[in-house]
Write a protein that holds these residues in place. Structure first.
Motif, PDB file in Angstrom:
ATOM      1  N   VAL A  57       0.214  -5.958 -27.145  1.00 52.88           N
ATOM      2  CA  VAL A  57      -0.597  -5.423 -28.251  1.00 52.88           C
ATOM      3  C   VAL A  57       0.034  -5.839 -29.590  1.00 52.88           C
ATOM      4  O   VAL A  57       0.498  -4.997 -30.373  1.00 52.88           O
ATOM      5  CB  VAL A  57      -0.747  -3.894 -28.135  1.00 52.88           C
ATOM      6  N   HIS A  61      -2.428  -1.068 -31.978  1.00 53.00           N
ATOM      7  CA  HIS A  61      -3.503  -0.311 -31.319  1.00 53.00           C
ATOM      8  C   HIS A  61      -4.574   0.132 -32.310  1.00 53.00           C
ATOM      9  O   HIS A  61      -4.332   0.242 -33.509  1.00 53.00           O
ATOM     10  CB  HIS A  61      -2.909   0.937 -30.651  1.00 53.00           C
ATOM     11  N   LEU A  66     -11.721  -5.392 -33.371  1.00 52.36           N
ATOM     12  CA  LEU A  66     -11.682  -6.100 -32.092  1.00 52.36           C
ATOM     13  C   LEU A  66     -12.655  -5.483 -31.095  1.00 52.36           C
ATOM     14  O   LEU A  66     -13.313  -6.197 -30.331  1.00 52.36           O
ATOM     15  CB  LEU A  66     -10.260  -6.096 -31.536  1.00 52.36           C
ATOM     16  N   ALA A  67     -12.759  -4.166 -31.117  1.00 56.97           N
ATOM     17  CA  ALA A  67     -13.719  -3.496 -30.234  1.00 56.97           C
ATOM     18  C   ALA A  67     -15.153  -3.859 -30.614  1.00 56.97           C
ATOM     19  O   ALA A  67     -16.016  -4.080 -29.742  1.00 56.97           O
ATOM     20  CB  ALA A  67     -13.517  -1.987 -30.310  1.00 56.97           C
ATOM     21  N   THR A 286      -5.233 -11.945 -27.308  1.00 56.81           N
ATOM     22  CA  THR A 286      -6.244 -10.965 -27.729  1.00 56.81           C
ATOM     23  C   THR A 286      -5.609  -9.647 -28.169  1.00 56.81           C
ATOM     24  O   THR A 286      -6.324  -8.676 -28.416  1.00 56.81           O
ATOM     25  CB  THR A 286      -7.219 -10.636 -26.585  1.00 56.81           C
ATOM     26  N   TYR A 289      -6.826  -6.560 -26.082  1.00 63.71           N
ATOM     27  CA  TYR A 289      -8.128  -5.892 -26.166  1.00 63.71           C
ATOM     28  C   TYR A 289      -9.112  -6.419 -25.125  1.00 63.71           C
ATOM     29  O   TYR A 289     -10.145  -5.802 -24.883  1.00 63.71           O
ATOM     30  CB  TYR A 289      -8.695  -6.017 -27.576  1.00 63.71           C
ATOM     31  N   SER A 290      -8.799  -7.545 -24.516  1.00 58.99           N
ATOM     32  CA  SER A 290      -9.571  -8.091 -23.406  1.00 58.99           C
ATOM     33  C   SER A 290      -8.697  -9.148 -22.749  1.00 58.99           C
ATOM     34  O   SER A 290      -7.934  -9.838 -23.434  1.00 58.99           O
ATOM     35  CB  SER A 290     -10.884  -8.709 -23.916  1.00 58.99           C
ATOM     36  N   VAL A 327     -13.016 -12.017 -28.654  1.00 57.62           N
ATOM     37  CA  VAL A 327     -11.982 -11.086 -29.129  1.00 57.62           C
ATOM     38  C   VAL A 327     -10.747 -11.856 -29.581  1.00 57.62           C
ATOM     39  O   VAL A 327     -10.125 -11.534 -30.599  1.00 57.62           O
ATOM     40  CB  VAL A 327     -11.636 -10.062 -28.028  1.00 57.62           C
ATOM     41  N   ASN A 331      -8.921 -11.661 -33.151  1.00 56.34           N
ATOM     42  CA  ASN A 331      -7.504 -11.302 -33.190  1.00 56.34           C
ATOM     43  C   ASN A 331      -6.711 -12.336 -33.984  1.00 56.34           C
ATOM     44  O   ASN A 331      -5.851 -11.986 -34.807  1.00 56.34           O
ATOM     45  CB  ASN A 331      -6.974 -11.221 -31.756  1.00 56.34           C
TER      46      ASN A 331
END
Length: 453
Positions: A57, A61, A66-67, A286, A289-290, A327, A331
């Protein structure tokens, strides 16, 4: 769905690299949220994420951007394979990675993780030499204690006998040489450059012993993870590059951890001034996140695969997944916009200096690493560098240090693959506040550990 999530986790969730029996009568630690450099468990307790999840990460976080990218891409094109087809996010990400990579590393083969990227690199090296008329070149060389992944080929390349033993026999042809742990150097320990030359020459020795006409590749991490963050001595990679060129052996830079800012550069090879033939990467691409990984290949090595109807008969269903690729692009936008690589280069000395304060503890033998990637080796005797016995590792490292660091609000890794170490690799957004917090928790827990030792 049950009301006791811990019991449900024990009954149904087979956790990775985990002694499941340890949770028969104890609650399973359950993390429910992350924000910045911190994570929160199901009771609301906050922990400093001192390992970026699992060196992953890097951007921190809770990045809504990104989501949102993932949701937008899933609505437009949730999935399509790159088996003889392309889609925009995979095309754009391949171009972006090629632009970051050094030299002529312009071809990007996507996977879903790091172990798959390593597996890809070995298979590609074998087929490359068959295509260019050197079919005997199939062996690989890697370093003692190094970890390169769990697939059968990657596990063979891994230099940790205890991890391999349950699954043997593995893929033949993987040979080991000494690593760059200068703290326990067999010779030249007081001369880093001489030690680097010695360690690199062991690679040439292995190539000559096996026969240059049988060796396809050398797999090395810029900073070796397992064993506790071994950086390369001065001149080491330049010497390795010379050796590989002399014997027509491919140099693979395994950057599953070291890429994407962990050492302050997009790729760790840039930090140490060498150009490999392939780079394997994943994790921070990423920021977790994926899932995605890649093997980035030089034009020279890719060339025969692009000729005469040849192909590389290898791939993964989810390699280059549209959502993951999208993603990754966002990022990397964050990396550039916020200057995360430059931040690591600016802050790494402060991070190292803060951890170095722990050297006044009798249990701390060495603090080493680079960028935002450090290992603290624990010893019984600083003067002799005497390490723990197996019983002491079990009782002190796992029975006390690991549990108490977490209980005191620091998530990191306490491990004895090699010698007993504590590893720290926080998100790249971390600063002096987080460095001090980690040092204070480590000081308290390691002081107690010494008393128990």
């Amino acid at each position: 769905m049950g009301t006791d999530s811990s019991k449900t986790a024990y009954d149904h969730l087979w956790m990775h690299f985990t002694r499941m029996s340890s949770y028969r009568d104890n609650p399973v630690p359950t993390i429910v949220r992350g924000e910045g450099a911190y994570i929160y468990d199901d009771t609301g307790k906050r922990y400093l994420d001192g390992l970026s999840g699992l060196f992953v990460v890097n951007a921190g976080h809770g990045r809504a951007e990104l989501a949102e990218t993932a949701a937008k891409q899933a609505q437009q094109l949730a999935y399509f394979p790159i088996w003889s087809y392309a889609h925009p996010s995979a095309i754009d990400l391949a171009e972006r990675l090629a632009g970051y990579a050094p030299g002529d590393l312009n071809k990007v083969f996507f996977t879903t993780g790091g172990g798959e990227a390593v597996e890809t690199a070995w298979k590609l090296a074998k087929q490359y030499f068959k295509l260019v008329g050197k079919p005997g070149k199939h062996k690989v060389i890697s370093r003692a204690v190094a970890y390169h992944g769990t697939p059968q080929g990657a596990l063979s390349i891994t230099g940790l006998p205890a991890l391999k033993a349950p699954f043997e026999p593995l893929v033949p042809g993987a040979h080991k040489v000494p690593n760059t742990n200068i703290y326990r150097a067999p010779e030249h320990g007081d001369d880093p450059e001489a030690f680097g030359r010695w360690a690199a020459d062991r690679i040439e020795e292995a190539i000559l012993f096996e026969g240059p006409d049988t060796v396809a590749a050398v797999f090395l991490e810029p900073v070796q993870n397992a064993g506790g963050c071994f950086p390369p001595p001065p001149g080491y990679f330049q010497r390795v590059r010379e050796i590989c060129d002399r014997h027509d052996v491919l140099l693979v830079s395994d950057e599953v951890i070291c890429a994407f800012g962990r050492l302050g550069h997009m790729f760790g090879c840039d930090k140490f001034g060498y150009v490999p033939d392939m780079i394997t990467c994943a994790k921070g691409m990423t920021s977790g996140y994926s899932p995605i990984g890649a093997c980035i290949v030089s034009d020279r090595i890719a060339a025969p695969f692009y000729e005469d109807g040849n192909s590389f008969p290898h791939g993964y269903t989810f390699g280059g997944h549209p959502v993951s690729a999208a993603v990754a692009l966002t990022n990397l936008d964050i990396f550039e916009r916020e200057g995360l690589n430059a931040r690591v280069l600016e802050q790494e000395k402060s991070f190292y200096g803060t951890l170095q304060k722990l050297q006044d503890l009798p249990i701390v033998g060495d603090v080493r690493g680079d960028g935002y990637f450090y290992g603290i080796e624990l010893v019984k005797d600083k003067a002799t560098k005497e390490t723990f016995t197996d019983e002491e590792c079990e009782r002190i490292l796992y029975g006390h240090v690991s549990k108490e660091l977490y209980a005191n609000g620091l998530y990191c890794r306490a491990d004895d693959r090699g010698d007993p170490v504590v590893q720290l690799a926080p998100p790249l957004i971390s600063g002096q506040e987080q460095f001090d917090e980690a040092e204070q928790i480590l000081r308290s827990v390691l002081t107690e550990a010494w008393q128990k030792l």
